[in-house]
Design a protein around this motif. Structure first.
Motif, PDB file in Angstrom:
ATOM      1  N   THR A 225      31.482  21.833  25.726  1.00 22.65           N
ATOM      2  CA  THR A 225      31.859  23.127  26.310  1.00 22.65           C
ATOM      3  C   THR A 225      31.900  24.238  25.271  1.00 22.65           C
ATOM      4  OG1 THR A 225      34.180  22.604  25.882  1.00 22.65           O
ATOM      5  CG2 THR A 225      33.326  22.005  28.047  1.00 22.65           C
ATOM      6  N   ASN A 226      31.515  23.926  24.054  1.00 29.71           N
ATOM      7  CA  ASN A 226      31.763  24.841  22.925  1.00 29.71           C
ATOM      8  C   ASN A 226      31.245  26.257  23.152  1.00 29.71           C
ATOM      9  OD1 ASN A 226      32.752  25.382  20.251  1.00 29.71           O
ATOM     10  ND2 ASN A 226      30.611  25.406  19.568  1.00 29.71           N
ATOM     11  N   MET A 227      30.033  26.376  23.699  1.00 31.58           N
ATOM     12  CA  MET A 227      29.449  27.711  23.795  1.00 31.58           C
ATOM     13  C   MET A 227      29.595  28.326  25.193  1.00 31.58           C
ATOM     14  SD  MET A 227      28.742  28.560  20.744  1.00 31.58           S
ATOM     15  CE  MET A 227      27.754  30.053  20.947  1.00 31.58           C
TER      16      MET A 227
ATOM     17  N   LEU B  34      47.892  30.600  23.188  1.00 32.50           N
ATOM     18  CA  LEU B  34      46.719  30.424  22.343  1.00 32.50           C
ATOM     19  C   LEU B  34      45.601  31.304  22.899  1.00 32.50           C
ATOM     20  CD1 LEU B  34      45.547  28.671  19.999  1.00 32.50           C
ATOM     21  CD2 LEU B  34      44.748  27.098  21.775  1.00 32.50           C
TER      22      LEU B  34
ATOM     23  N   LYS C 269      42.340  31.076  22.652  1.00 35.31           N
ATOM     24  CA  LYS C 269      41.344  30.240  23.336  1.00 35.31           C
ATOM     25  C   LYS C 269      42.069  29.140  24.099  1.00 35.31           C
ATOM     26  CE  LYS C 269      38.044  31.455  19.762  1.00 35.31           C
ATOM     27  NZ  LYS C 269      37.153  31.037  18.668  1.00 35.31           N
TER      28      LYS C 269
ATOM     29  N   TRP D  26      41.651  27.675  26.782  1.00 38.62           N
ATOM     30  CA  TRP D  26      40.914  26.593  27.452  1.00 38.62           C
ATOM     31  C   TRP D  26      40.833  25.343  26.584  1.00 38.62           C
ATOM     32  CZ3 TRP D  26      38.486  30.955  25.481  1.00 38.62           C
ATOM     33  CH2 TRP D  26      37.599  30.732  24.431  1.00 38.62           C
ATOM     34  N   LEU D  27      40.970  25.511  25.250  1.00 37.03           N
ATOM     35  CA  LEU D  27      40.955  24.332  24.376  1.00 37.03           C
ATOM     36  C   LEU D  27      42.056  23.353  24.770  1.00 37.03           C
ATOM     37  CD1 LEU D  27      40.491  26.108  20.912  1.00 37.03           C
ATOM     38  CD2 LEU D  27      38.709  25.036  22.328  1.00 37.03           C
TER      39      LEU D  27
ATOM     40  N   GLY E 114      33.979  28.630  21.671  1.00 36.25           N
ATOM     41  CA  GLY E 114      34.713  27.718  20.798  1.00 36.25           C
ATOM     42  C   GLY E 114      34.542  28.071  19.331  1.00 36.25           C
ATOM     43  N   ALA E 115      33.811  27.229  18.583  1.00 36.17           N
ATOM     44  CA  ALA E 115      33.697  27.420  17.137  1.00 36.17           C
ATOM     45  C   ALA E 115      32.251  27.278  16.700  1.00 36.17           C
ATOM     46  CB  ALA E 115      34.540  26.385  16.416  1.00 36.17           C
TER      47      ALA E 115
ATOM     48  N   VAL F 135      47.926  29.257  13.214  1.00 40.23           N
ATOM     49  CA  VAL F 135      47.050  29.138  14.382  1.00 40.23           C
ATOM     50  C   VAL F 135      46.584  30.500  14.896  1.00 40.23           C
ATOM     51  CG1 VAL F 135      46.996  28.441  16.814  1.00 40.23           C
ATOM     52  CG2 VAL F 135      47.866  26.871  15.073  1.00 40.23           C
TER      53      VAL F 135
ATOM     54  N   THR G 256      40.129  32.949  14.112  1.00 48.63           N
ATOM     55  CA  THR G 256      39.989  32.764  15.563  1.00 48.63           C
ATOM     56  C   THR G 256      38.852  33.599  16.138  1.00 48.63           C
ATOM     57  OG1 THR G 256      42.354  32.306  15.807  1.00 48.63           O
ATOM     58  CG2 THR G 256      41.190  33.040  17.786  1.00 48.63           C
TER      59      THR G 256
ATOM     60  N   ALA H 204      35.965  30.372  13.850  1.00 43.80           N
ATOM     61  CA  ALA H 204      36.825  29.194  13.931  1.00 43.80           C
ATOM     62  C   ALA H 204      37.197  28.896  15.386  1.00 43.80           C
ATOM     63  CB  ALA H 204      38.090  29.407  13.107  1.00 43.80           C
ATOM     64  N   LEU H 205      37.600  27.651  15.610  1.00 43.17           N
ATOM     65  CA  LEU H 205      38.141  27.289  16.919  1.00 43.17           C
ATOM     66  C   LEU H 205      39.455  28.063  17.093  1.00 43.17           C
ATOM     67  CD1 LEU H 205      37.048  25.245  18.958  1.00 43.17           C
ATOM     68  CD2 LEU H 205      38.423  23.472  17.852  1.00 43.17           C
ATOM     69  N   PHE H 206      40.198  28.103  16.005  1.00 38.10           N
ATOM     70  CA  PHE H 206      41.452  28.864  15.935  1.00 38.10           C
ATOM     71  C   PHE H 206      41.844  28.865  14.471  1.00 38.10           C
ATOM     72  CE2 PHE H 206      42.311  24.430  16.710  1.00 38.10           C
ATOM     73  CZ  PHE H 206      43.191  24.106  15.696  1.00 38.10           C
TER      74      PHE H 206
END
Lengths: 344, 344, 344, 344
Positions: free
Chosen positions: A23-25, A237, A239, A241-242, D11-12, D59, D205, D209-211
C-alpha cells in the motif's frame, strides 16, 4: 546475545510489513480518516461486541493513557490505580503533567481489589474535608498487569460493580492484551471488557505490530471532542493509515490471538524450566513475562548469552528479574536458554 | 460552642488590627513594593540570620507551597514528602495541577527520615529505567508536622545532609512554625532552618495574623524571576502592604513567639487532662494540635459544647480526634473543657 | 506624593474596618462556610435577581479569572477576549498556565463586538481543520474594560445572542464593576448581567474593600464541584468570613454604589480639567480611569507631586498615561491636581 | 483522485521500506539506544557541522515542538512566533497545554522580522509592569514557513543577533526542511542553522520517511535531562530504531536532498502553470507548497480529479488554496494537472 529483556525488541510480523509495502504508494487522507482505519475499527468493534464504540489508533501506550485521562478527568479529579501501575511508575510523571493526581493503592501481585477501590472512594468522598482532597474519578487497571498477572472475570466484575455504585469510570491498559487473552485459565475476554469498561486499549506494539495501540472508547461522554484532545496531546499520527493497516492485518483473521498464544507458550516453557530448577517467583504470572528470583551467580552466567531485566533486589545474593517472550520469540532461542539454564 | 477544631477560627491579634486602622488611608505602592514589606522582610532576615535572603509575603499556605514548587521544579521533577504531608493530602491536587508528581513516603508520627529520602533518591536515580520515572528534586517537610510532631535538629540535619549529597533541595512548610519554635524540647530554631533550607515559610494565618505567610527564599537559584511566578500563580496581593504591616507587628518585638508559646501552653493543659483520663494518642505531639483516641460516647458528650475535628476512625467505638489551641485560645475555655472532661 | 496611578492605594472603607474589629474574636468555621458569607451572598443574589446563583468570595481578581476558566473549560478549549483583556496581558500567563489558549481579538476602545466573536467562532468551528485548532468555548469581557470604557446594554446583548447561538459561555470580569455601574450613561446593571452571564464577578479590592471579589456563578453546570477547584487553584481563604464581612458591609445598604459614584465624579472632574487643557484621550472612558495623551514635559512637571501610570508611548514627545480615582480619592487632592494642571 | 492537498499522503521512499524489511527480526534495545539511531545521529551532526549536538528522533512535528518548548521554558516564559506559526494555529493548543503562552506577531508572508522580535522583547522586559506579563524567552520560526516562504540567511542572521543581544533562545521548526534546503535561491543551509539555533528539527514525515523527525539540540542547557521530558511528553518511541533506520537511509548518501529537490521541481512546474493562467498568489512560496488565488468555478472543476486544501476565502468568487507536491509526486500526475489546468 538473545534478548528476553522485553517484548519490543523486533520489528513487526511479516504480514504487516507486506501490507505496508503493498500500500506504500497509495494516497490516503491523513490523521486516521482513511479506509484502513475504518476497516480495522470495524474488526475491533466486532471482537468487542461494541457496535457503537469509537476506536482510535495511537502510536504508543503512554500516549493512550495520557490522552484518555486528560479527556476524562476534570481538573480536581484523580485516577485510582495500583502502586505498581505503569502510569504511577514508568511514565515520567506524564499523568501529573496533565494536572492530575495518581492515587496509588498497594498492589498484590500487581493487582488491586474492589474493596480497596471502594475504601479509597469512601475516604475521599465521605470525609468532612473532601473538598480539600483530590476527587477520585476513574479506576486504571492493567490487563495483564505489569507483573504478568491477570484479573479474573470475577475480580474485574467486582471492581466494575464498585464503579457502577460510585460513578467511577473504568479504564483498562491493555499494552499486552494479546498475552492476557490467550493465557491459560484466563476468563476475561474482549466482550467482557467491552461490557465493563468505559475505555480500554488493545496493544499492538508488543504484540506483532511495528507500533500502535487500538483505543476503544465505549462511554459516549468520553467520545465528545476526543479528537481535539488527541491532537493536543500529540496522539494523532499524520499518516494514520499506517496504524489502520497494521490492525487490519492483526484482526482480520485472528493473527493477534495466534501471536499472543505463541508468546505465552514460550513463556510457559521458560517458567517450567525455572520451576524445575527450584527458583521461586516474584509474582504469579501466567503471561509472557516471568519474574523468577534467582541467585546472582546464576544470573551472571546467563548474562553472557541472554538479556533480561533486573526487576527488584531481594537480598544480598538474590535478585528478581524479568524474562519476556513475545510474538517474535524463536523456539530455538528458548531451547538454548533452557539447556543453559539446566546446566547451571 | 467553643471551637477547638482548628487554629484559624478568630481574626487577628489586636495589635495587628490597630496597625491596619492607623495606616488605612496612607497611600502605598501595590504588590509588595512598599515600605512595610521591606521592614518586615528585614525583621525576618534578622531572625533567620540570612541577610541575603529574599522574603515574600503571601496570603495562604497552599499558595506558598504551590508557588515554590512551581518555581523550583523542572517539568520532569517531583517532590518527596511524607504521605501525611499537606501537599499530598489536603491541597486538592494543587501540586499535581502544576504538573508535578508528589512522591509520598510512609510517615511515622507525621515525619520521614533521612534514610527514607536517600532510598527514594537511589530508587529513582540508580535504576536502569530512571529516565522513565519522575526525578526527585526537592524534599518537602512540615515543621511542626500535620500530626503536631517536630523534627529534631539532628533529624533535620540528617535529611539536610542527604540533600547536600544528592543535590535535592530542602523546603519546609511552617504553617504552624510559631507553635513549633516555642514547643517544649524543640531544638530547631529559625537560624538552623535558615542554614539548612533552600526555602521555608513562617506561618501567620494560624499564629496571630488575619492572614499571611512569610516565605524565605534562601537559595539564589530560586530567587530569579520568582515574582513572575508569584503573579502567575496568583500569589501576589494587590494591597501587599497589608501583609507587611502584619508581619512587622508580629516580629518587631517577639510577639510571634509569645503567641506561639501561649497556644502550646494551652495545648499542654489539654493534653495533660486527656492523659489523666487515660486516653492514648494517635500521634506524639508537643505543639498546639493534640490527637487523642477517645471513646465515641465521650466524644458525643463533648460535642454538645466543644467543636473538634474527626481525624481517623480507630475501631467501632473509638475515634482519633484533633483538639487545637491557638494564639486566641482563652484560658477560661480551657478551664471549662478540662472540667467537663474530668466529669465524663 | 498624591497617588493617582492606581485604584488600590489605600486600605478599606472605615465601615469595613469597624466590622472586622467588632467581630475579631468571634469564632467562625473556615473556608467560607460561615454566616457572614451566607449573608453577603444573599445580598448579592438579591441585587442581581438571581435567587439560585452560587456566590463565592475570593481574595483577588486574577484568582477569580483563573478559577472560573479552569473550572469551565475542557483541555482543548480556549477563551475569546479582547487583546487588551487583563487575562491576555497582565496575569503573567496565568490562564495559559492552566493549559488554555487565550484567543485575543483586536480591541476598539478596550472592547470587542458580537461580530468579532461570531467570526472567531466560525473560523474555528467551520474550518476543515477545526480539530487541529483550539475550540473557542467562553467569551471573557471586562466591564468596565481595562481602558475605562463600558459595554452598553445593546452591545452586551448582541454578544450574549452570539453566545446563545453558538453555545459559548459568557463571563464578565468586574474588577471595577462599581465604577461601571455608577458611570454616566451606563445602562448595564447587575440584573442585566445576571440575565446574560454564566458567571461574573463584582470587584471589592478596588471599590472599598481591603481585598475581595464576589463571584456569581449562575450557570448550574459551572457550580458542580466548584469548591474543589477553588481549593486546588488556591482561591479559598482559610478565614473566609473576612470576605463575607466586607461584602456585607458593602451591600447591606448600597455603600458599594455610593463609593462607585464618588470615584466616577472625581474622575470626571479630572477628565474635564484635562479636556479644558486641550489634551486628547487614548480611550473613551466614562469611569474612574482616565487616559489622556500628554506632552512629556507636562508629565514631568506633574510627576513631582502626583503619581500616574505610563500607559503607552505615543510619539517622541507625547505619552498616554493613566490617572485613577477610587472610593478613597480626596476632593482636596483633586482640587490640588486641577490647580497644578491649569498652571502648566 | 490525485492528491495535491498535502505532503503526507504516501508511505515512505522504497529504500526505507527495504531497510525495515532487512532489519525486521534483528533484536534491538528500545527507546532510541540502538546503533541505528547512533549512526543516523552521526550523519546529521556531520551535515550540520555540530559534533557536540544531541540528536533525538521523534515520531511527529507537534511532538518535537511541544517537547522542546516544555523543556526550554520556565513556567512564566512564553514563545514568540508568527501568528501563522504552526504552534499558534494548528496544534490544538498543545503549547498552552504545557502551560506556556504563545506570543504571536503579525506575519508577512509567513515570516516575522528581527525588528518585530526586538519590539516584542522590549515591550515585555522594559515595561514597568513586566512582572505582570509573560516573559518572552524563545523565538520559534518555521523554515520553510507554513506559507511556503523562506527566511534568507540575512533575515535569520538578524533575528539571531536579536537573540544574542537579549538572551532569547532560537528554535526552528523544519517539518519541511528538505524542501527549503533545495529551493531555488535558498541560502540558509544546515550548517548556518546549526550555527544560529539552540535547537531545530529536520522533518522526515513529509520528506520521504514513513514517519519521524530529527531534533538537533545544540545548546547544552537544553540537553540536560531532555530524555526525561521526552518520555513524559510521550516523545519516545518504544522501537526507537525504526527512526534511526529511516534517517540513516535518508542521510547516508544525500537521499534527503534529492527528494527535497524533486518536490520543489514539481511545485515549480505547477506554479508556472498557475502563473501562466494569470492567477495571483496568496504567498510568495519557492517550496513545495503553492498557494494560488483562484476563481471558485475553476476550483470546482479541478476538484473532480484533484485534491487540494482550502486555505482562505478571498472574496465571494475567489479562494486561496494550497497545492502540495512531495518526494512522492509523480511527473505524470503533474503533467495531467497542468493539462487540465490549461484547459480550464
Amino acid at each position: 546475545m538473545i534478548r528476553f529483556n522485553c517484548d519490543y525488541s523486533e520489528g513487526a510480523h511479516p504480514r504487516i510489513l507486506e501490507r505496508l509495502i503493498e500500500t506504500n504508494m497509495i494516497q490516503n487522507p491523513g490523521y486516521g480518516e482513511d479506509l484502513y482505519c475504518e476497516k480495522a475499527a470495524g474488526y475491533i468493534r466486532k471482537e468487542c461486541r461494541l457496535p457503537e464504540a469509537d476506536v482510535h489508533f495511537l502510536v504508543g501506550g503512554t500516549q493512550v493513557n495520557l490522552v484518555v485521562l486528560a479527556a476524562a478527568l476534570r481538573p480536581h479529579q484523580g485516577v485510582v490505580c495500583a502502586d505498581s501501575g505503569h502510569i504511577n511508575v514508568h511514565e515520567s510523571g506524564a499523568i501529573e503533567a496533565t494536572g492530575h493526581k495518581v492515587l496509588a493503592l498497594a498492589n498484590t501481585d500487581g493487582k488491586i481489589t474492589a474493596a480497596q477501590v471502594r475504601a479509597c472512594y469512601d475516604a475521599h468522598y465521605n470525609d468532612e474535608t473532601h473538598e480539600h482532597m483530590v476527587q477520585p474519578a476513574l479506576v486504571y487497571l492493567s490487563q495483564p498487569t505489569e507483573s504478568g498477572s491477570l484479573y479474573t472475570l470475577a475480580e474485574m466484575d467486582a471492581i466494575h460493580q464498585v464503579c457502577l455504585d460510585t460513578g467511577l469510570l473504568l479504564y483498562v491498559d491493555g499494552a499486552r492484551m494479546g498475552y492476557g487473552l490467550m493465557a491459560e485459565n484466563n476468563d476475561l475476554d474482549l466482550p467482557a471488557l467491552g461490557r465493563m469498561c468505559d475505555a480500554f486499549y488493545i496493544g499492538g506494539t508488543k504484540v506483532g505490530a511495528l507500533f500502535g495501540e487500538a483505543l476503544v472508547l465505549n462511554n459516549p461522554a468520553l467520545q465528545k471532542d476526543f479528537r481535539y484532545i488527541l491532537k493536543q496531546r500529540v496522539g494523532r499520527l499524520a499518516k494514520g493509515w499506517l496504524l489502520g493497516i497494521q490492525f487490519t492485518a492483526l484482526f482480520e483473521d485472528g493473527l493477534y490471538y495466534k501471536l499472543g498464544r505463541h508468546a505465552d507458550e514460550m513463556a510457559y516453557r521458560i517458567r517450567d524450566g525455572l520451576l524445575k530448577k527450584g527458583y521461586s517467583f516474584f509474582s504469579n504470572s501466567s503471561t509472557n513475562q516471568q519474574f523468577p528470583i534467582m541467585p546472582n551467580s546464576d544470573l551472571e552466567k546467563l548474562a553472557e548469552k541472554y538479556a533480561y531485566s533486573v526487576w527488584a533486589p531481594i537480598d544480598e545474593s538474590h535478585t528478581a528479574v524479568r524474562f519476556c517472550t513475545s510474538w517474535a520469540t524463536k523456539e530455538e532461542d528458548v531451547d538454548a536458554f533452557l539447556k543453559d539454564l539446566e546446566a547451571l
